[in-house]
Design a protein around this motif. Structure first.
Motif, PDB file in Angstrom:
ATOM      1  N   TRP A   1      -5.720   0.407  -3.963  1.00 57.91           N
ATOM      2  CA  TRP A   1      -5.632  -0.238  -2.651  1.00 57.91           C
ATOM      3  C   TRP A   1      -6.817  -1.189  -2.431  1.00 57.91           C
ATOM      4  N   ALA A   2      -8.034  -0.700  -2.705  1.00 55.69           N
ATOM      5  CA  ALA A   2      -9.223  -1.545  -2.551  1.00 55.69           C
ATOM      6  C   ALA A   2      -9.152  -2.720  -3.527  1.00 55.69           C
ATOM      7  N   GLY A   3      -8.628  -2.468  -4.731  1.00 51.80           N
ATOM      8  CA  GLY A   3      -8.491  -3.533  -5.728  1.00 51.80           C
ATOM      9  C   GLY A   3      -7.523  -4.609  -5.261  1.00 51.80           C
ATOM     10  N   LEU A   4      -6.434  -4.166  -4.674  1.00 52.54           N
ATOM     11  CA  LEU A   4      -5.434  -5.110  -4.169  1.00 52.54           C
ATOM     12  C   LEU A   4      -6.013  -5.977  -3.046  1.00 52.54           C
ATOM     13  N   LEU A   5      -6.763  -5.346  -2.129  1.00 53.23           N
ATOM     14  CA  LEU A   5      -7.364  -6.096  -1.022  1.00 53.23           C
ATOM     15  C   LEU A   5      -8.325  -7.166  -1.556  1.00 53.23           C
ATOM     16  N   ARG A   6      -9.128  -6.792  -2.540  1.00 47.27           N
ATOM     17  CA  ARG A   6     -10.062  -7.758  -3.148  1.00 47.27           C
ATOM     18  C   ARG A   6      -9.310  -8.877  -3.851  1.00 47.27           C
ATOM     19  N   PHE A   7      -8.283  -8.498  -4.583  1.00 52.98           N
ATOM     20  CA  PHE A   7      -7.509  -9.490  -5.341  1.00 52.98           C
ATOM     21  C   PHE A   7      -6.897 -10.521  -4.395  1.00 52.98           C
ATOM     22  N   ARG A   8      -6.376 -10.032  -3.261  1.00 58.39           N
ATOM     23  CA  ARG A   8      -5.775 -10.947  -2.285  1.00 58.39           C
ATOM     24  C   ARG A   8      -6.804 -11.935  -1.742  1.00 58.39           C
TER      25      ARG A   8
ATOM     26  N   GLY B   1       0.791  -1.224   0.000  1.00 61.42           N
ATOM     27  CA  GLY B   1       0.000   0.000   0.000  1.00 61.42           C
ATOM     28  C   GLY B   1       0.826   1.277   0.000  1.00 61.42           C
ATOM     29  N   ARG B   2       2.116   1.176  -0.288  1.00 58.00           N
ATOM     30  CA  ARG B   2       2.904   2.407  -0.426  1.00 58.00           C
ATOM     31  C   ARG B   2       2.469   3.118  -1.697  1.00 58.00           C
ATOM     32  N   VAL B   3       2.177   4.412  -1.582  1.00 56.07           N
ATOM     33  CA  VAL B   3       1.721   5.168  -2.747  1.00 56.07           C
ATOM     34  C   VAL B   3       2.936   5.764  -3.455  1.00 56.07           C
TER      35      VAL B   3
END
Ligand code: KG4
Ligand code: ZN
Length: 348
Positions: free
Chosen positions: A320-327, A22-24
């Motif tokens: 970030w939300a996409g990454l959480l869902r993907f995980r 989540g580093r921007v």
């Protein structure tokens, strides 16, 4: 892992690059505010065309700032809804083309879910704050007011607005007073110099035990006050307002903030809020931030406030939300992902 976020649901064209923690690395936002200002609100057709024009430059700039190449992107996360269909299609189609060409996964992100987890993000090179479940999320923007409980893997809606969204109320009231668009930041600034106890405006309540929000009552009350004072929408100078108007705006802002606080308090009484994450464009409001922080301190509830730059629409929160869902779920087939004008939080 490099994640590319794309946001084109409304009037901001944004592309962001994040890593797996989540580093921007970059979060480039091209606002179309100027293009819509003359109309006092977002014009869908203008928005779609502007996204189409802006996206290539915003994309290049986001990669440049992050110092990554297209070949580094491991996950593509465009907003798929809710929002303006023509606007959504621009970012979603671009994302699909990229994912297809590079053979990398793509998740279509719910814009509201993006806001919901944005309070955990930090700019300045730090990883995102760890997410502790359950938490309650209050998403307040130009299009939405949603109070939800977020469990690990599940979002449970508790309340939403029955009529205007809070940001919409700010925008409409400002517009009818002849103040520039968007109205939220202007009213926020004016209210700081006003006396909010001067006028007793209605605090929205929905009957029948529902926790839903309503902001049309206070908006209508404001329009009536404007009429009484001969405020007819001719341009006003925010730094030089007619007598009493600053107090009126301060009272309006107090009413909106009180309505939100009351719901948070009721839900806390009923089910116990362990932690609260505020988000959405209206989360930039100084009185709302101060009021909820104070409430959190008094009640022993940690309140997460998003950084100001992450309150309005941006692609970092989408990535970030996409990454959480993907995980959690992996990525669906590209051709099953469609743009959706409506997409309530908590639904698949
Ligand atoms: O989240 P956002 O960028 O777009 C939507 O998804 O709707 O929110 C924009 C909204 C606008 O209505 C704007 O007036 C409001 O957020 N806003 C504020 C403030 N800054 C932006 N409202 C109150 N106080 C602010 N400081
Ligand atoms: Zn938004």
């Amino acid at each position: 892992m490099i994640v590319l976020g794309i946001e084109t649901s409304c009037d901001e064209t944004s592309v962001a690059v994040l890593d797996g923690e989540g580093r921007v690395f970059s979060n480039v936002i091209a606002s179309q505010m100027q293009a819509h200002a003359a109309y006092g609100g977002v014009v869908p057709e203008i928005a779609a065309r502007a996204h189409l024009e802006n996206l290539p430059t915003v994309f290049e700039e986001a990669l440049d700032q992050a110092g990554v190449n297209v070949a580094d992107i491991a996950l593509v996360a465009p907003t798929a809804g809710p929002g303006l269909i023509g606007a959504l299609l621009v970012g979603l189609s671009a994302g699909k083309a990229l994912a297809f060409a590079r053979r990398v996964p793509l998740v279509g992100v719910n814009h509201l879910e993006g806001h919901l987890f944005s309070a955990h993000l930090r700019t300045g090179g730090q990883p995102a704050r760890p997410i502790e479940y359950p938490f309650h999320g209050l998403v307040v923007s130009g299009g939405h007011a949603e109070l939800v409980r977020v469990e690990d893997g599940r979002i449970v809606p508790i309340a939403r607005t029955r009529d205007d969204a809070p940001g919409e109320a700010f925008d409409k009231v400002a517009r009818r007073a002849g103040l520039p668009y968007p109205g939220g930041p202007v009213v926020d600034r004016i209210a700081a110099s006003g006396d909010s106890s001067r006028y007793a405006l209605p605090v929205g309540r929905v009957r029948n035990g529902s926790e839903d929000f309503s902001f049309s009552g206070v908006k209508t009350a404001m329009l009536r006050e404007f009429e009484k004072r001969g405020v007819d929408g001719s341009p006003l100078d925010a730094d030089n307002l007619p007598a009493g108007l600053a107090d009126l705006f301060a009272s309006f802002q107090r009413s909106v903030v009180t309505a939100l606080l009351q719901r948070v308090e009721t839900v806390h009484q009923r089910e116990g809020i362990r932690r609260l994450a505020l988000s959405g464009g209206v989360a930039a409001n100084s009185e709302l931030r101060a009021t909820l922080s104070r409430w959190g301190e008094e009640n022993g509830v940690p309140v997460l406030l998003p950084e100001k730059t992450l309150t309005t629409d941006n692609a970092a929160m989408i990535a970030w939300a996409g990454l959480l869902r993907f995980r959690r779920e992996g990525a669906p087939d590209l051709d099953t992902i469609v743009a959706r004008s409506r997409w309530p939080l908590g639904t698949a």
